[in-house]
Design a protein around this motif. Structure first.
Motif, PDB file in Angstrom:
ATOM      1  N   LYS A   1     -15.701 -39.343  -7.656  1.00 46.30           N
ATOM      2  CA  LYS A   1     -16.681 -40.204  -8.322  1.00 46.30           C
ATOM      3  C   LYS A   1     -18.114 -39.887  -7.939  1.00 46.30           C
ATOM      4  CE  LYS A   1     -16.454 -44.029  -4.983  1.00 46.30           C
ATOM      5  NZ  LYS A   1     -16.215 -45.479  -4.824  1.00 46.30           N
ATOM      6  N   ASP A   2     -18.331 -39.288  -6.751  1.00 46.79           N
ATOM      7  CA  ASP A   2     -19.690 -38.972  -6.324  1.00 46.79           C
ATOM      8  C   ASP A   2     -20.137 -37.583  -6.777  1.00 46.79           C
ATOM      9  OD1 ASP A   2     -20.150 -41.373  -4.969  1.00 46.79           O
ATOM     10  OD2 ASP A   2     -19.022 -40.666  -3.237  1.00 46.79           O
ATOM     11  N   SER A   3     -19.237 -36.830  -7.390  1.00 48.65           N
ATOM     12  CA  SER A   3     -19.559 -35.457  -7.749  1.00 48.65           C
ATOM     13  C   SER A   3     -20.485 -35.402  -8.953  1.00 48.65           C
ATOM     14  CB  SER A   3     -18.288 -34.671  -8.057  1.00 48.65           C
ATOM     15  OG  SER A   3     -18.593 -33.410  -8.591  1.00 48.65           O
ATOM     16  N   ILE A   4     -21.526 -34.595  -8.849  1.00 46.80           N
ATOM     17  CA  ILE A   4     -22.459 -34.432  -9.965  1.00 46.80           C
ATOM     18  C   ILE A   4     -21.771 -33.750 -11.135  1.00 46.80           C
ATOM     19  CG2 ILE A   4     -23.348 -32.203  -9.183  1.00 46.80           C
ATOM     20  CD1 ILE A   4     -26.095 -33.059 -10.175  1.00 46.80           C
ATOM     21  N   LYS A   5     -20.720 -32.971 -10.850  1.00 49.04           N
ATOM     22  CA  LYS A   5     -19.992 -32.272 -11.917  1.00 49.04           C
ATOM     23  C   LYS A   5     -19.240 -33.272 -12.789  1.00 49.04           C
ATOM     24  CE  LYS A   5     -19.680 -28.664  -8.547  1.00 49.04           C
ATOM     25  NZ  LYS A   5     -18.882 -28.111  -7.458  1.00 49.04           N
ATOM     26  N   ARG A   6     -18.693 -34.286 -12.149  1.00 50.10           N
ATOM     27  CA  ARG A   6     -18.000 -35.314 -12.925  1.00 50.10           C
ATOM     28  C   ARG A   6     -18.985 -36.094 -13.785  1.00 50.10           C
ATOM     29  NH1 ARG A   6     -14.854 -40.633 -10.506  1.00 50.10           N
ATOM     30  NH2 ARG A   6     -14.656 -41.712 -12.479  1.00 50.10           N
ATOM     31  N   LYS A   7     -20.171 -36.343 -13.227  1.00 52.76           N
ATOM     32  CA  LYS A   7     -21.162 -37.151 -13.941  1.00 52.76           C
ATOM     33  C   LYS A   7     -21.800 -36.396 -15.102  1.00 52.76           C
ATOM     34  CE  LYS A   7     -22.293 -39.645  -9.681  1.00 52.76           C
ATOM     35  NZ  LYS A   7     -23.322 -39.878  -8.646  1.00 52.76           N
ATOM     36  N   SER A   8     -21.689 -35.070 -15.086  1.00 60.44           N
ATOM     37  CA  SER A   8     -22.372 -34.276 -16.106  1.00 60.44           C
ATOM     38  C   SER A   8     -21.660 -34.361 -17.450  1.00 60.44           C
ATOM     39  CB  SER A   8     -22.454 -32.810 -15.662  1.00 60.44           C
ATOM     40  OG  SER A   8     -22.910 -32.003 -16.721  1.00 60.44           O
ATOM     41  N   ALA A   9     -22.417 -34.632 -18.494  1.00 62.67           N
ATOM     42  CA  ALA A   9     -21.859 -34.668 -19.843  1.00 62.67           C
ATOM     43  C   ALA A   9     -21.533 -33.271 -20.349  1.00 62.67           C
ATOM     44  CB  ALA A   9     -22.851 -35.354 -20.787  1.00 62.67           C
TER      45      ALA A   9
ATOM     46  N   GLY B   1       1.948 -12.347  -5.634  1.00 56.22           N
ATOM     47  CA  GLY B   1       1.308 -11.092  -6.006  1.00 56.22           C
ATOM     48  C   GLY B   1       0.547 -11.124  -7.306  1.00 56.22           C
ATOM     49  N   MET B   2       0.395 -12.296  -7.897  1.00 58.44           N
ATOM     50  CA  MET B   2      -0.236 -12.365  -9.222  1.00 58.44           C
ATOM     51  C   MET B   2      -1.560 -13.134  -9.210  1.00 58.44           C
ATOM     52  SD  MET B   2       3.174 -13.178 -11.498  1.00 58.44           S
ATOM     53  CE  MET B   2       2.268 -13.213 -13.029  1.00 58.44           C
ATOM     54  N   VAL B   3      -2.024 -13.538  -8.046  1.00 57.69           N
ATOM     55  CA  VAL B   3      -3.169 -14.451  -7.985  1.00 57.69           C
ATOM     56  C   VAL B   3      -4.388 -13.789  -7.350  1.00 57.69           C
ATOM     57  CG1 VAL B   3      -4.010 -16.655  -7.111  1.00 57.69           C
ATOM     58  CG2 VAL B   3      -1.628 -16.438  -7.851  1.00 57.69           C
ATOM     59  N   ARG B   4      -5.525 -13.937  -7.998  1.00 53.32           N
ATOM     60  CA  ARG B   4      -6.829 -13.567  -7.455  1.00 53.32           C
ATOM     61  C   ARG B   4      -7.792 -14.719  -7.731  1.00 53.32           C
ATOM     62  NH1 ARG B   4      -4.099 -10.724  -5.340  1.00 53.32           N
ATOM     63  NH2 ARG B   4      -4.005  -8.448  -5.225  1.00 53.32           N
ATOM     64  N   MET B   5      -8.772 -14.885  -6.884  1.00 58.99           N
ATOM     65  CA  MET B   5      -9.743 -15.946  -7.124  1.00 58.99           C
ATOM     66  C   MET B   5     -11.109 -15.531  -6.601  1.00 58.99           C
ATOM     67  SD  MET B   5      -9.217 -19.012  -4.324  1.00 58.99           S
ATOM     68  CE  MET B   5      -9.952 -18.912  -2.705  1.00 58.99           C
ATOM     69  N   VAL B   6     -12.123 -16.153  -7.165  1.00 57.48           N
ATOM     70  CA  VAL B   6     -13.467 -16.069  -6.606  1.00 57.48           C
ATOM     71  C   VAL B   6     -14.128 -17.424  -6.877  1.00 57.48           C
ATOM     72  CG1 VAL B   6     -14.370 -14.947  -8.694  1.00 57.48           C
ATOM     73  CG2 VAL B   6     -15.664 -14.830  -6.551  1.00 57.48           C
ATOM     74  N   THR B   7     -14.141 -18.238  -5.856  1.00 57.43           N
ATOM     75  CA  THR B   7     -14.673 -19.590  -5.973  1.00 57.43           C
ATOM     76  C   THR B   7     -15.876 -19.751  -5.053  1.00 57.43           C
ATOM     77  OG1 THR B   7     -13.073 -20.352  -4.321  1.00 57.43           O
ATOM     78  CG2 THR B   7     -12.466 -20.606  -6.638  1.00 57.43           C
ATOM     79  N   VAL B   8     -16.654 -20.790  -5.298  1.00 60.83           N
ATOM     80  CA  VAL B   8     -17.908 -20.974  -4.562  1.00 60.83           C
ATOM     81  C   VAL B   8     -18.065 -22.425  -4.137  1.00 60.83           C
ATOM     82  CG1 VAL B   8     -19.135 -19.069  -5.665  1.00 60.83           C
ATOM     83  CG2 VAL B   8     -19.127 -21.311  -6.749  1.00 60.83           C
ATOM     84  N   GLY B   9     -18.882 -22.643  -3.121  1.00 60.77           N
ATOM     85  CA  GLY B   9     -19.140 -23.989  -2.630  1.00 60.77           C
ATOM     86  C   GLY B   9     -20.600 -24.350  -2.706  1.00 60.77           C
ATOM     87  N   HIS B  10     -21.006 -25.289  -1.863  1.00 60.51           N
ATOM     88  CA  HIS B  10     -22.406 -25.719  -1.749  1.00 60.51           C
ATOM     89  C   HIS B  10     -22.981 -26.195  -3.074  1.00 60.51           C
ATOM     90  CE1 HIS B  10     -23.262 -24.819   2.453  1.00 60.51           C
ATOM     91  NE2 HIS B  10     -22.472 -23.781   2.321  1.00 60.51           N
ATOM     92  N   GLY B  11     -22.250 -27.057  -3.757  1.00 63.38           N
ATOM     93  CA  GLY B  11     -22.795 -27.663  -4.964  1.00 63.38           C
ATOM     94  C   GLY B  11     -22.671 -26.818  -6.203  1.00 63.38           C
ATOM     95  N   CYS B  12     -22.070 -25.625  -6.088  1.00 65.01           N
ATOM     96  CA  CYS B  12     -21.896 -24.766  -7.258  1.00 65.01           C
ATOM     97  C   CYS B  12     -20.461 -24.929  -7.770  1.00 65.01           C
ATOM     98  CB  CYS B  12     -22.222 -23.324  -6.889  1.00 65.01           C
ATOM     99  SG  CYS B  12     -22.320 -22.199  -8.310  1.00 65.01           S
TER     100      CYS B  12
END
Length: 685
Positions: free
Chosen positions: A550-558, A493-504
């Motif tokens: 390893k292929d994620s652009i998010k990981r590669k981003s400084a 009862g304590m959790v809410r989320m708003v997450t996104v996909g498609h490269g975001c």
């Protein structure tokens, strides 16, 4: 992949009615396709061997310009109809056979072939590059290797080029052999080349998939072949100068470029295109390179290069789904590629292309081509519709038992919801399907609105009677949503989320603008998340997670650590706590781990030590944040997804992943105890 046009003319002889065949061009095609195949077998062998496709682009521009320069046409309609009927006879038959056969095969091995079949269907109409771009595809990601039609993006680029280029040829006067036709075409194409090259360089930094898949940023490569042909006619001195370049030295330089890492993609691509143009100019009779490139076996590989390009990737992809690619199987796969390509060339390409226009009229060519494409597309579309997988069956049973949930709007392609549906039935008392799907509905594959944020992050009226209000607010991408059900079970009862996909995801505003998120409006999501945390109640918990493979652009981003640190500071100012989520072990596609009769060498998983090595960057960020902020906790959960130092797709017969990188709800909930243990002194409900 460049299609073969009529044999090209030599420079300075474009006034000939008939062009003279240059076998060395077919030798160059052989060189290009061999580089591509080596790279596609194993990227480590020739990291930039994919640049063979760029060589094909240059050849295509050169050959098409040559074939159109000396053709007599009564008018524009006659000129275009002649060109397009030759393209149809050359490209369509082999492509149709490849798509139909491969579509059937992939349905036998891939339990959810929808994306692959749609790629194949769009490839029939020269649109697969646009479809892959729309899907935010990273061409260099491992997942693309499992789609047997990914490589058709280059055919789409060329076919879109073919829509425009003949018009430039005609209206410049070059195709009509007008007095200033060559000069006009050179100026027009030269200007467009500069614009296209500029867009390629800029887009590659800002939106890599757009630079890779779209035709305008690729136009300059095919234009280079055009310019090298018509430029020599007007500037013989340039031709004579380039002819002095040692061809073997140029070939060596191209090979050297192909050993560069992918991070050098922009300079490597430019270098390959320039060197290919020079090689076309200097590859002359009497040189050692000419002797090699005109050897009859090398020329034959060039002649079958179109069919070889089509079949090689399909064979490799289906092999990855089935037996796998091993040192002992590689020779067999190569042999199969050449057998199928040779058959396609001898029995499909050459016979149909050789039918003279007086036997097969232009209207008949267009009609037959349209029927072949339409019929094939219908078959492939039907295959995608009738493919029944576990999700289809389970979701049908769920909605039959819960008719009220039909009103809940969501996309079956939403992986988190798919995971919720696949967790059971029957659901036990610990997993409420309605509650699970209500949470899963807040993972979006479309642009986020203010109403979405309000509906997902504010507690619904039904929860107002509960003793505890929601305090966990989860942001990020689908890899953050992976752990939502673990946190929900640990803190009901304590959790809410708003997450996104498609490269975001939750990334820095600068990166949000550069990611390929045409379907998402990623900057708006970041802005709304920041605004929400800036007004968050004291005592709340902000949770952030992203894809860190390893292929994620998010990981590669400084900028990734900067973005996370900034949000932690905002939470700290509001008196809120901040949690950085771990990522799941990068096991790859779980479908490849399950043993089948056709998959005797199923992947056994990945050692935990290797997982820790690959996720070391994330671990380092977590340690630094915990050191610098009292209100930050790095929630490391990957050990709970591994057993005996080995991470795989299942534990004790229980499936953990529903696809590459995404947990089932049951797998997430098995981590609830560990979540509670790590957070019990950090969060007090």
């Amino acid at each position: 992949m460049a299609a073969v046009a009529n044999p090209p003319q030599t420079p300075n002889k474009i006034k000939q009615a008939k062009s003279s065949y240059r076998p060395e061009i077919d030798g160059l095609r052989a060189f290009a396709i061999i580089a591509v195949i080596i790279n596609h077998f194993n990227k480590d062998w020739l990291p930039s061997g994919y640049l063979g496709v760029d060589i094909f682009f240059v050849i295509s521009g050169y050959v098409i310009t040559s074939s159109l320069s000396g053709r007599e046409s009564k008018n524009l309609g006659d000129f275009l109809s002649g060109f397009y009927q030759r393209r149809i006879k050359r490209l369509v038959p082999a492509l149709v056979v490849f798509v139909l056969v491969t579509s059937i095969l992939i349905c036998l091995f891939n339990p959810d072939p929808g994306t692959a079949l749609k790629t194949g269907m769009t490839s029939l109409f020269g649109l697969s590059n646009l479809y892959l771009f729309k899907q935010s595809t990273d061409y260099f990601a491992q997942s693309t290797e499992l789609n047997p039609f990914t490589h058709t993006w280059s055919l789409g680029v060329e076919e879109q080029f073919y829509l425009l280029f003949p018009l430039f040829i005609w209206f410049s006067g070059f195709g009509r052999q007008a007095k200033n036709g060559a000069r006009n075409l050179f100026v027009w194409i030269g200007a467009l080349t500069v614009a296209s090259l500029t867009s390629f360089i800029c887009l590659y930094q800002a939106n890599q998939p757009a630079a890779y898949f779209l035709m305008p940023p690729r136009f300059w490569e095919m234009a280079a072949g055009c310019l090298i042909f018509i430029g020599f006619q007007k500037r013989a001195k340039i031709e004579r100068t380039l002819e002095k370049a040692p061809p073997l030295l140029v070939v060596t330089a191209i090979v050297a470029v192909m050993f560069l890492p992918i991070s050098w993609a922009v300079p490597a691509t430019i270098s390959t295109v320039v060197l290919s143009a020079i090689l076309i100019a200097c590859l002359k009779s009497g040189t050692a390179a000419f002797t090699i490139f005109t050897h009859k076996k090398v020329v034959y590989i060039g002649l079958i290069s179109y069919s070889l390009y089509l079949w090689h990737w399909g064979i490799l992809s289906i092999s990855r789904w089935s037996t796998g690619i091993h040192w002992w199987s590689s020779p067999l796969l190569l042999l199969l590629m050449f057998i199928l390509a040779s058959f396609s060339y001898a029995c499909i390409e050459r016979p149909l292309r050789g039918i003279p226009p007086d036997v097969l009229k232009p209207k008949a060519v267009f009609l037959l081509g349209l029927c072949a494409l339409g019929g094939s597309a219908t078959v492939v579309t039907a295959a995608s519709k009738v493919t029944i997988n576990e999700l289809t069956v389970v979701s049908a049973l769920f909605f039959a038992a819960n008719p009220d949930m039909r009103r809940v709007t969501f996309d079956y392609g939403n992986g988190v919801i798919a995971s919720a549906l696949l967790s059971a039935p029957p659901w036990d008392s610990k997993t409420n399907p309605v509650e699970a799907i209500a949470l899963a509905r807040c993972h979006y594959s479309r642009p986020i609105t203010d109403q979405d944020f309000k509906a997902c992050l504010n507690p619904p009226s039904a929860d107002k009677s509960k003793s505890s209000n929601p305090r966990f607010f989860i942001f990020g991408d689908s890899h953050a949503a992976n752990y939502a059900f673990a946190i929900r079970k640990a803190f009901p009862g304590m959790v809410r989320m708003v997450t996104v996909g498609h490269g975001c995801g939750y990334v820095s505003p600068a990166d949000a603008k550069t990611m390929n998120n045409t379907n998402m409006n990623c900057p708006a999501y970041i802005s709304k998340a920041d605004a929400f945390v800036n007004a968050i109640p004291s005592g709340s918990v902000v949770v952030v997670g992203n894809d860190w493979r390893k292929d994620s652009i998010k990981r590669k981003s400084a900028n990734q650590e900067v973005a996370i640190r900034r949000l932690a500071e905002i939470a700290n100012k509001r008196g809120a706590m901040f949690i950085l989520l771990d990522d799941v072990p990068p096991i790859g596609d779980p479908n490849l781990s399950s043993p089948k009769w056709y998959r005797p060498f199923a992947r056994e998983g990945i050692y935990l030590s290797e997982v820790n090595r690959q996720l070391a960057g994330l671990d380092a960020i977590g340690r630094r944040l915990e050191k610098d902020f009292e209100n930050v906790k790095y929630l490391k959960l990957r050990n709970g997804l591994c057993e005996s130092n080995k991470c795989s797709s299942s534990i004790g017969g229980k499936v953990l992943y529903w696809n590459d990188g995404h947990l089932t709800v049951n797998a997430s909930e098995r981590l609830a105890t560990e979540v509670k243990n790590q957070l019990q002194s950090f969060v007090k409900p």
